[in-house]
Design a protein around this motif. Structure first.
Motif, PDB file in Angstrom:
ATOM      1  N   UNK A  76      -6.065   0.166   5.300  1.00 61.96           N
ATOM      2  CA  UNK A  76      -6.060   0.995   6.464  1.00 61.96           C
ATOM      3  C   UNK A  76      -4.719  -0.367   6.927  1.00 61.96           C
ATOM      4  N   UNK A  77      -4.872  -1.146   7.061  1.00 62.62           N
ATOM      5  CA  UNK A  77      -4.306  -2.345   7.710  1.00 62.62           C
ATOM      6  C   UNK A  77      -2.924  -2.330   7.559  1.00 62.62           C
ATOM      7  N   UNK A  78      -2.607  -2.608   5.764  1.00 58.55           N
ATOM      8  CA  UNK A  78      -1.200  -2.380   5.432  1.00 58.55           C
ATOM      9  C   UNK A  78      -0.368  -1.195   6.332  1.00 58.55           C
ATOM     10  N   UNK A  79      -1.474  -0.421   5.606  1.00 55.41           N
ATOM     11  CA  UNK A  79      -0.512   1.433   6.262  1.00 55.41           C
ATOM     12  C   UNK A  79       0.008   1.026   6.789  1.00 55.41           C
ATOM     13  N   UNK A  80      -0.864   1.128   8.298  1.00 56.46           N
ATOM     14  CA  UNK A  80      -1.032   0.511   9.760  1.00 56.46           C
ATOM     15  C   UNK A  80       0.469   0.330  10.012  1.00 56.46           C
ATOM     16  N   UNK A  81       0.594  -1.004   9.163  1.00 59.36           N
ATOM     17  CA  UNK A  81       2.096  -1.590   9.465  1.00 59.36           C
ATOM     18  C   UNK A  81       3.328  -1.139   8.912  1.00 59.36           C
ATOM     19  N   UNK A  82       2.548  -0.764   8.207  1.00 60.70           N
ATOM     20  CA  UNK A  82       3.985  -0.111   7.755  1.00 60.70           C
ATOM     21  C   UNK A  82       4.691   1.566   8.091  1.00 60.70           C
ATOM     22  N   UNK A  83       3.770   2.112   8.942  1.00 53.81           N
ATOM     23  CA  UNK A  83       3.517   2.954   9.494  1.00 53.81           C
ATOM     24  C   UNK A  83       4.432   3.416  10.812  1.00 53.81           C
ATOM     25  N   UNK A  84       3.856   1.624  11.455  1.00 50.16           N
ATOM     26  CA  UNK A  84       4.975   1.704  12.920  1.00 50.16           C
ATOM     27  C   UNK A  84       6.027  -0.002  12.136  1.00 50.16           C
ATOM     28  N   UNK A  85       6.493   0.424  11.307  1.00 53.19           N
ATOM     29  CA  UNK A  85       7.844  -0.226  10.830  1.00 53.19           C
ATOM     30  C   UNK A  85       8.941   0.358  11.368  1.00 53.19           C
ATOM     31  N   UNK A  86      10.023  -0.129  11.402  1.00 54.40           N
ATOM     32  CA  UNK A  86      11.047   0.236  11.928  1.00 54.40           C
ATOM     33  C   UNK A  86      11.840   1.306  10.726  1.00 54.40           C
ATOM     34  N   UNK A  87      12.340   2.055  11.205  1.00 47.14           N
ATOM     35  CA  UNK A  87      12.859   2.998  10.413  1.00 47.14           C
ATOM     36  C   UNK A  87      13.902   3.332   9.695  1.00 47.14           C
ATOM     37  N   UNK A  88      14.067   2.585   9.239  1.00 47.10           N
ATOM     38  CA  UNK A  88      15.375   1.899   8.489  1.00 47.10           C
ATOM     39  C   UNK A  88      15.737   1.487   7.557  1.00 47.10           C
ATOM     40  N   UNK A  89      14.192   1.589   6.610  1.00 50.92           N
ATOM     41  CA  UNK A  89      14.417   1.763   4.742  1.00 50.92           C
ATOM     42  C   UNK A  89      14.529   0.008   4.561  1.00 50.92           C
ATOM     43  N   UNK A  90      14.351  -0.941   5.344  1.00 50.56           N
ATOM     44  CA  UNK A  90      13.640  -1.618   4.813  1.00 50.56           C
ATOM     45  C   UNK A  90      12.708  -2.861   4.654  1.00 50.56           C
ATOM     46  N   UNK A  91      11.709  -1.747   5.399  1.00 48.68           N
ATOM     47  CA  UNK A  91      10.048  -1.453   5.204  1.00 48.68           C
ATOM     48  C   UNK A  91       9.322  -0.543   4.423  1.00 48.68           C
ATOM     49  N   UNK A  92       8.775  -0.736   3.325  1.00 46.79           N
ATOM     50  CA  UNK A  92       7.896   0.592   2.090  1.00 46.79           C
ATOM     51  C   UNK A  92       7.094   0.132   2.212  1.00 46.79           C
ATOM     52  N   UNK A  93       6.484   1.257   1.374  1.00 45.98           N
ATOM     53  CA  UNK A  93       4.637   1.357   1.469  1.00 45.98           C
ATOM     54  C   UNK A  93       5.033   1.631   0.310  1.00 45.98           C
ATOM     55  N   UNK A  94       3.869   1.092  -0.691  1.00 46.02           N
ATOM     56  CA  UNK A  94       3.653   1.304  -1.935  1.00 46.02           C
ATOM     57  C   UNK A  94       1.752   0.986  -2.388  1.00 46.02           C
ATOM     58  N   UNK A  95       1.694   2.307  -1.978  1.00 45.91           N
ATOM     59  CA  UNK A  95       0.054   2.612  -2.053  1.00 45.91           C
ATOM     60  C   UNK A  95      -0.841   3.265  -2.923  1.00 45.91           C
ATOM     61  N   UNK A  96      -1.692   3.570  -2.859  1.00 47.32           N
ATOM     62  CA  UNK A  96      -2.631   4.412  -4.034  1.00 47.32           C
ATOM     63  C   UNK A  96      -3.198   5.128  -3.139  1.00 47.32           C
ATOM     64  N   UNK A  97      -4.034   6.951  -4.151  1.00 48.82           N
ATOM     65  CA  UNK A  97      -4.226   8.157  -3.936  1.00 48.82           C
ATOM     66  C   UNK A  97      -5.335   6.953  -3.192  1.00 48.82           C
ATOM     67  N   UNK A  98      -6.609   6.472  -3.133  1.00 46.01           N
ATOM     68  CA  UNK A  98      -7.355   6.218  -2.200  1.00 46.01           C
ATOM     69  C   UNK A  98      -7.201   6.378  -1.116  1.00 46.01           C
ATOM     70  N   UNK A  99      -6.412   5.215  -0.798  1.00 48.89           N
ATOM     71  CA  UNK A  99      -6.018   4.747   0.479  1.00 48.89           C
ATOM     72  C   UNK A  99      -5.459   6.069   1.448  1.00 48.89           C
TER      73      UNK A  99
END
Length: 325
Positions: A76-99
């Motif tokens: 959740x921590x990393x996913x939250x950070x990605x969700x709140x990042x600038x919407x410019x394409x310089x922060x992306x999220x590589x994640x898995x189905x369990x998260x």
């Protein structure tokens, strides 16, 4: 030129700048390093995939992709950070189905919405979990395992990476569909879980194929079955659990997301770049060697898969009673 004409021309130029600013920014993308957030530990399935894909993605975009592990709270921590990042394409999220698909049901407040906060870019592939035991375990194959465990309800335990994780729910599913009663022992991550299985403290575990492949090759663990609907090409001699327990199936997928709201042109370029990455022979070989079965899905199909898994695993979480405050 009159003052009114000058004002009108200046206003038009300003509006064009505003309208075209996103496209102009996207045309130079990426002008700086891209951060690829991985909300799981280094060395895990998602981390392995992210580093393989991230390197090739950087080469394809003619830029740099930096993998950053931001762990905690089951992803959740990393996913939250990605969700709140600038919407410019310089922060992306590589994640898995369990998260992305299970955590919203397990956690009272995960801190993100998997659908509203993210746009799917590319489904990389799927990974089966493997039911592994110590080599000294009484059963050496899936048939004998099912007979043994069914005859001794409540006697055996299985380790998982934690409450509400996919490997926890796969055990609950096997109990339910196979008429078994194996006790769940949660750990804080798959590494300590496997350490205790290898050490004999717990007799078995469900773990993703990349995380156990080395142990299987060295003989420190024995694979009895895989959770995918069919056998894995990486372990063709190991049966799918569904061969003996009809309907049993559950795989882990890995995918790339961007925070919802990135410029459409950046989203398009990322999608095209990922399509190229996943067609590259070296990338495919490296992922296949880790037991990753590459996917072929459009972003829309990926979005539909996410919705299906949210509903599917949500029902199992509810029936199992797995909750984390």
């Amino acid at each position: 030129m009159t003052s009114h004409q000058l004002i009108r021309r200046t206003l038009c130029a300003a509006l064009l700048g505003l309208c075209g600013g996103g496209a102009a920014l996207a045309s130079d993308y990426p002008a700086k390093p891209i951060t690829l957030i991985v909300p799981q530990n280094a060395g895990g399935t998602n981390d392995i995939v992210a580093r393989i894909v991230g390197q090739r993605l950087g080469e394809t975009l003619k830029g740099t992709v930096v993998v950053e592990n931001r762990v905690g709270a089951g992803g959740n921590i990393g996913t939250q950070l990605a969700a709140r990042a600038n919407k410019d394409g310089y922060t992306l999220l590589m994640t898995i189905s369990s998260s992305q698909a299970i955590n919203p049901a397990v956690y009272k407040s995960p801190g993100f919405d998997p659908v509203k906060d993210f746009v799917p870019i590319a489904l990389v592939g799927s990974v089966p979990n493997v039911l592994v035991v110590t080599p000294g375990f009484a059963a050496k194959n899936l048939d004998d395992f099912l007979k043994l465990v069914k005859a001794k309800p409540g006697v055996y335990q299985y380790a998982s990476a934690g409450n509400g994780t996919l490997n926890h729910l796969l055990g609950e599913m096997l109990n339910s569909m196979g008429g078994l009663e194996i006790q769940h022992i949660p750990y804080k991550g798959v590494a300590p879980a496997l350490t205790d299985v290898i050490g004999g403290q717990v007799p078995m575990a469900f773990a993703s194929l990349p995380s156990v492949l080395g142990y299987l090759k060295s003989g420190r663990l024995l694979a009895l079955g895989v959770s995918s609907p069919q056998r894995s090409p990486a372990l063709p001699e190991v049966p799918a659990i569904g061969e003996k327990v009809p309907g049993y199936a559950g795989t882990l997928w890995v995918g790339l997301f961007a925070p919802r709201g990135v410029p459409a042109e950046v989203e398009r370029r990322l999608g095209e770049a990922m399509a190229s990455v996943l067609q590259h022979g070296d990338t495919r070989a490296a992922l296949s060697a880790q037991g990753v079965e590459l996917a072929s899905a459009t972003p829309a199909q990926f979005a539909a898969l996410l919705q299906e898994d949210i509903a599917r695993w949500g029902k199992l979480v509810k029936s199992s009673g797995a909750k984390i405050d």
